[in-house]
Structures are given as C-alpha cells and as structure tokens.
Design an enzyme around this catalytic site. Structure first.
Site, PDB file in Angstrom:
ATOM      1  CG  HIS A 116      -0.269   0.307   2.502  1.00  0.00           C
ATOM      2  ND1 HIS A 116       0.387  -0.644   3.215  1.00  0.00           N
ATOM      3  CD2 HIS A 116      -0.117   1.459   3.220  1.00  0.00           C
ATOM      4  CE1 HIS A 116       0.905  -0.114   4.320  1.00  0.00           C
ATOM      5  NE2 HIS A 116       0.620   1.179   4.336  1.00  0.00           N
TER       6      HIS A 116
HETATM    7  C1  UD1 Z   1      -2.105   5.703   5.427  1.00  0.00           C
HETATM    8  C2  UD1 Z   1      -0.853   6.252   6.075  1.00  0.00           C
HETATM    9  C3  UD1 Z   1       0.224   5.173   6.079  1.00  0.00           C
HETATM   10  C4  UD1 Z   1      -0.277   3.906   6.731  1.00  0.00           C
HETATM   11  C5  UD1 Z   1      -1.577   3.472   6.095  1.00  0.00           C
HETATM   12  C6  UD1 Z   1      -2.134   2.308   6.846  1.00  0.00           C
HETATM   13  C7  UD1 Z   1      -0.374   8.638   5.754  1.00  0.00           C
HETATM   14  C8  UD1 Z   1       0.457   9.605   5.022  1.00  0.00           C
HETATM   15  N1  UD1 Z   1      -0.311   7.373   5.307  1.00  0.00           N
HETATM   16  O1  UD1 Z   1      -1.799   5.385   4.087  1.00  0.00           O
HETATM   17  O2  UD1 Z   1       1.333   5.640   6.816  1.00  0.00           O
HETATM   18  O3  UD1 Z   1       0.693   2.914   6.542  1.00  0.00           O
HETATM   19  O4  UD1 Z   1      -2.522   4.554   6.135  1.00  0.00           O
HETATM   20  O5  UD1 Z   1      -3.003   1.549   6.074  1.00  0.00           O
HETATM   21  O6  UD1 Z   1      -1.065   8.977   6.676  1.00  0.00           O
HETATM   22  N2  UD1 Z   1      -9.082   4.700   0.885  1.00  0.00           N
HETATM   23  C9  UD1 Z   1     -10.339   4.153   0.783  1.00  0.00           C
HETATM   24  N3  UD1 Z   1     -10.989   3.820   1.938  1.00  0.00           N
HETATM   25  C10 UD1 Z   1     -10.469   4.007   3.167  1.00  0.00           C
HETATM   26  C11 UD1 Z   1      -9.185   4.580   3.263  1.00  0.00           C
HETATM   27  C12 UD1 Z   1      -8.507   4.917   2.118  1.00  0.00           C
HETATM   28  O7  UD1 Z   1     -10.847   3.957  -0.303  1.00  0.00           O
HETATM   29  O8  UD1 Z   1     -11.115   3.678   4.170  1.00  0.00           O
HETATM   30  C13 UD1 Z   1      -8.337   5.018  -0.363  1.00  0.00           C
HETATM   31  C14 UD1 Z   1      -8.599   6.420  -0.868  1.00  0.00           C
HETATM   32  O9  UD1 Z   1      -8.620   6.364  -2.256  1.00  0.00           O
HETATM   33  C15 UD1 Z   1      -7.353   7.175  -0.423  1.00  0.00           C
HETATM   34  C16 UD1 Z   1      -6.286   6.098  -0.466  1.00  0.00           C
HETATM   35  O10 UD1 Z   1      -6.943   4.901  -0.103  1.00  0.00           O
HETATM   36  O11 UD1 Z   1      -7.031   8.253  -1.254  1.00  0.00           O
HETATM   37  C17 UD1 Z   1      -5.125   6.358   0.474  1.00  0.00           C
HETATM   38  O12 UD1 Z   1      -5.595   6.570   1.806  1.00  0.00           O
HETATM   39  P1  UD1 Z   1      -4.734   7.487   2.816  1.00  0.00           P
HETATM   40  O13 UD1 Z   1      -5.352   7.434   4.153  1.00  0.00           O
HETATM   41  O14 UD1 Z   1      -4.464   8.828   2.213  1.00  0.00           O
HETATM   42  O15 UD1 Z   1      -3.334   6.797   2.850  1.00  0.00           O
HETATM   43  P2  UD1 Z   1      -2.953   5.271   3.019  1.00  0.00           P
HETATM   44  O16 UD1 Z   1      -2.295   4.832   1.767  1.00  0.00           O
HETATM   45  O17 UD1 Z   1      -4.103   4.503   3.533  1.00  0.00           O
HETATM   46  N1  UDP Z   2      -3.880  -5.711   8.743  1.00  0.00           N
HETATM   47  C1  UDP Z   2      -5.171  -6.198   8.850  1.00  0.00           C
HETATM   48  N2  UDP Z   2      -5.812  -6.594   7.705  1.00  0.00           N
HETATM   49  C2  UDP Z   2      -5.228  -6.530   6.466  1.00  0.00           C
HETATM   50  C3  UDP Z   2      -3.903  -6.026   6.378  1.00  0.00           C
HETATM   51  C4  UDP Z   2      -3.255  -5.617   7.538  1.00  0.00           C
HETATM   52  O1  UDP Z   2      -5.711  -6.286   9.950  1.00  0.00           O
HETATM   53  O2  UDP Z   2      -5.859  -6.909   5.480  1.00  0.00           O
HETATM   54  C5  UDP Z   2      -3.208  -5.246   9.968  1.00  0.00           C
HETATM   55  C6  UDP Z   2      -1.859  -5.869  10.224  1.00  0.00           C
HETATM   56  O3  UDP Z   2      -1.977  -7.033  11.011  1.00  0.00           O
HETATM   57  C7  UDP Z   2      -1.131  -4.761  10.963  1.00  0.00           C
HETATM   58  C8  UDP Z   2      -1.734  -3.490  10.421  1.00  0.00           C
HETATM   59  O4  UDP Z   2      -2.957  -3.869   9.800  1.00  0.00           O
HETATM   60  O5  UDP Z   2      -1.403  -4.817  12.354  1.00  0.00           O
HETATM   61  C9  UDP Z   2      -0.815  -2.875   9.420  1.00  0.00           C
HETATM   62  O6  UDP Z   2      -1.475  -1.860   8.749  1.00  0.00           O
HETATM   63  P1  UDP Z   2      -0.946  -1.278   7.378  1.00  0.00           P
HETATM   64  O7  UDP Z   2      -0.110  -2.272   6.680  1.00  0.00           O
HETATM   65  O8  UDP Z   2      -2.141  -0.761   6.671  1.00  0.00           O
HETATM   66  O9  UDP Z   2      -0.117  -0.010   7.850  1.00  0.00           O
HETATM   67  P2  UDP Z   2       1.391   0.236   8.333  1.00  0.00           P
HETATM   68  O10 UDP Z   2       1.696  -0.698   9.438  1.00  0.00           O
HETATM   69  O11 UDP Z   2       2.274   0.063   7.142  1.00  0.00           O
HETATM   70  O12 UDP Z   2       1.377   1.661   8.761  1.00  0.00           O
END
Ligand code: UD1
Ligand code: UDP
Length: 363
Positions: free
Chosen positions: A203
């Site tokens: 992601h």
């Molecule tokens: C964010 C965090 C990242 C973390 C990740 C965990 C920042 C800069 N990034 O990244 O550090 O590792 O969360 O998963 O804060 N979207 C949906 N539904 C949702 C959420 C997101 O469709 O419920 C889609 C949207 O198109 C959005 C994109 O995902 O634009 C990215 O979401 P965003 O929260 O901006 O960043 P993440 O990539 O999720």
């Molecule tokens: N995780 C989850 N379901 C998924 C993928 C990840 O519950 O389908 C959990 C995973 O066990 C971990 C956390 O989400 O605890 C990690 O989140 P993510 O990879 O989105 O973010 P990051 O840790 O890189 O910030």
C-alpha cells in the site's frame, strides 16, 4: 487524568486498542477518530473485533490530498481539544492523523505524547518519515519501542522525557495470535493450508503510485512458488485499476478484500512467508516467526533485518523472486521490542508525568 487519544488509520486502531483497554480503568479517555480510514473493512471491523470503545468524536475527514487532509484534520481537532480540555494528547505512529494531532497539541499548549517515537527509515521522500520527525519534535513525551529508536531521538537532540516502553504491537499480537487460532475461519474460507501459501500486502505510496514499481512487484509475486493471497488495500485496488494492471493482478494473485485483524494474523502466522511494504506487518511477521520479504529499500524496523527474519528487496522483480524462492534461514530470534507490557508502561508514565508534573529519570 484526561487523555485525548487521536487515531485515524488501520494500524492505529490496533495500537490504540492495547492502550485504551487499560487506560480507561485509570483515566478518562476521549477517543477521537479523524476518519482518515472509513471503509467498513478499514475501520469498523477493528473497533468491533478489538472492542475499542466508540469514539467520542468522529471527524469524518476521509481521503484528500495529503496537505489538505492534514489541514482539515488540524482545523477539526482544535475545537475538540478546546471542548475536551485534555491533560495530554496521545498519538500513535506516523500517519497524517498523527501529525495533525501533534500540531494542534503544540499550538494549544497541551502536552503531546507519541507512541512509536524515534523510528527512522532515513528516507525523507516517504510521507511517514516527515510525519514521524515532526511529531517527535513537537512531543513532550516520547515512547520509544526499541533502543535504536532512542538513539535516533538522541541523535536529533531529543533527550528529555524519552522512554523505552517496548512496542504496543507486540502486546497486541500476543493476545491476537491465540485468539485468531481459536476463532478465525479464514484458512477454511480460502481453502488455504498452513505453510502452502504466501501472504502479500502492498500500500506504500512509492509502490502503488508509480506504475513501474507496481508492475515490477506484481511480476515478482506472480513468479512465487506458492499461491499468493493478497488482501488489497483500497489505495492499491484504485492504482491497479488506474494503471491498467487489475486484470493481470487478478489472474496471478488471490486478490481479496482487506481482512479484520484476527483473520490477518491467522494468515500471517500460517503463511510460508510474507511479502509486504507495511511497517506493522514486517514486525508482526518477526513476532510470529514468519519470514518477511520487504518490498522497500529501507526499513525503520532495522532489528528485524539484522537478525535475518526480514529481507529488503525493494520493488525489483528479480530480487523479489529470489527472496520468495530461495530457502534462507534467519540467524537468530532476539526480542528487541519488549515484553508485551508496553501499553501498561505507557499508562504508568502518563500517570507519573501528569501527577507529578514530571516523570522519573529515563528508563
Ligand atoms: C495511510 C498512512 C500510512 C499507513 C496506512 C495504513 C499517511 C500519510 N499514510 O496510508 O502511513 O501505513 O494509512 O493503512 O497517513 N481509501 C479508501 N478507503 C479508506 C481509506 C482509504 O478507499 O477507508 C483510499 C482512498 O482512495 C485514499 C487512499 O486509499 O485516497 C489512500 O488513503 P490514505 O489514508 O491517504 O493513505 P494510506 O495509503 O491509507
Ligand atoms: N492488517 C489487517 N488486515 C489486512 C492487512 C493488515 O488487519 O488486510 C493489519 C496488520 O496485522 C497490521 C496493520 O494492519 O497490524 C498494518 O497496517 P498497514 O499495513 O495498513 O499499515 P502500516 O503498518 O504500514 O502503517
């Protein structure tokens, strides 16, 4: 003691669950959900499964450009802090929700405490790296998960009220491993057998927004010697579609919706190995002794690489293929992230800080 905990993204729900459970026995907690993650499977599922109390405030900020998203969070958090009048704002990790909370705390002169302080990837092009650095520098209390994290803070001149606590995700996994083995039906649901599949998650912005990187990762995963189960983050689904890679991904991988925590932990515990660019998943793989192939050039969880449980391969097809195919053996299994009591330690330190006006000397 009144604590305002601010969360917004998937990993923060998991981390906050560990602390909230005990915190509410000794303090008043005001839980704020910024709304950064909002899909059912990115948010509600964690609140239900981990029995996280319903947030007192849901700010409903949702997705936006990162600048605007952070600014809108700042604007929405400030009146909450004014109304709730907390003694401390408690923040987790490195997302935009974390940074927004740190900015409001420092502008309103409310103490800020940061869980997962001191982590550095030394890659400033990563949005999370800037969030971490700014949050640590705006924090009054830094709770570091490892000794290396304390060294990073010291190198940046942050030495007051820095505490080693261990890692709250270790607390979380100790509980979840057993519960998931008893409760999760995901292996049956997917007709998967322990040790006979590879789990993958992607992601990170650098891997999903760049079509070449995303294609290279897909090619590497497609060559894996076992079926690849891929719970896809919504960002990745969107980018696969935008970059015209969706059909290729669907034909090569077992693409599924994001999973709840217990199902995910069950898969991670039983996978032959995992390929990921997630911060949390690298660490959880290490806790569960599942070999991890990290789809990044660097990591903030350096200890997992040093002992050989984690290999950094970047978005390079050949390196991914080799790491998924060859039979490498970890060198050792140290325990650098504590003893499963990080949550309790954090709460004691908060209490000491707020009761005495200051904490004991550094641990
Ligand atoms: C964010 C965090 C990242 C973390 C990740 C965990 C920042 C800069 N990034 O990244 O550090 O590792 O969360 O998963 O804060 N979207 C949906 N539904 C949702 C959420 C997101 O469709 O419920 C889609 C949207 O198109 C959005 C994109 O995902 O634009 C990215 O979401 P965003 O929260 O901006 O960043 P993440 O990539 O999720
Ligand atoms: N995780 C989850 N379901 C998924 C993928 C990840 O519950 O389908 C959990 C995973 O066990 C971990 C956390 O989400 O605890 C990690 O989140 P993510 O990879 O989105 O973010 P990051 O840790 O890189 O910030």
């Amino acid at each position: 003691m009144r604590v305002c905990s601010i969360v917004g993204a998937r990993p923060q729900f998991i981390k906050a669950a560990v602390v909230s459970r005990t915190l509410r026995e000794v303090a008043e907690e005001v839980l704020v959900h910024t709304g950064q993650h909002y899909d059912e499977e990115m948010s509600d599922v964690f609140f239900d499964e981990l029995e996280i109390p319903k947030p007192e405030y849901n700010l409903g900020i949702e997705s936006d450009t990162h600048g605007r998203q952070t600014a809108r969070m700042v604007a929405a958090i400030e009146p909450v802090i004014e109304e709730a009048e907390p003694d401390v704002i408690l923040l987790y990790g490195d997302t935009n929700s974390t940074l927004a909370g740190a900015i409001v705390g420092s502008k309103r002169d409310v103490a800020v405490a940061h869980v997962e302080a001191g982590l550095r990837s030394d890659n400033r092009s990563m949005p999370e790296e800037i969030n971490r650095i700014l949050t640590d520098h705006a924090s009054d209390l830094c709770f570091a998960p490892s000794r290396d994290a304390i060294r990073n803070l010291t190198d940046e001149g942050i030495t007051d009220d820095v505490y080693w606590t261990g890692d709250v995700m270790y607390d979380a996994i100790l509980d979840a491993r057993e519960r998931s083995a008893g409760q999760s039906t995901i292996l049956d649901d997917l007709s998967a057998r322990p040790g006979e599949f590879i789990l993958a998650t992607v992601h990170r912005a650098s891997n999903t927004d760049d079509p070449e990187n995303l294609a290279a990762i897909l090619d590497g995963l497609a060559d894996a010697p076992l079926p690849v189960v891929f719970p896809a983050h919504p960002r990745t689904v969107n980018r696969l579609q935008e970059h015209g890679l969706w059909e290729r991904a669907k034909s090569k991988l077992e693409l599924i919706e994001p999973l709840g925590y217990l199902d995910f932990v069950r898969l991670l515990d039983t996978a032959e190995r995992v390929a990921t660019d997630s911060g949390g998943v690298q660490k959880e793989a290490f806790f569960l002794e599942t070999r991890c192939v990290t789809l990044r050039e660097e990591t903030e969880w350096v200890e997992t690489v040093e002992c050989g449980w984690n290999r950094l391969v970047g978005a390079e097809t050949a390196a991914i293929r080799e790491a998924l195919t060859s039979d490498w053996v970890p060198r050792s299994t140290p325990r650098p992230y504590g003893d499963g009591l990080a949550g309790q330690r954090i709460i004691s330190l908060l209490q000491q800080h707020l009761d005495d006006g200051e904490t004991e000397p550094q641990l």
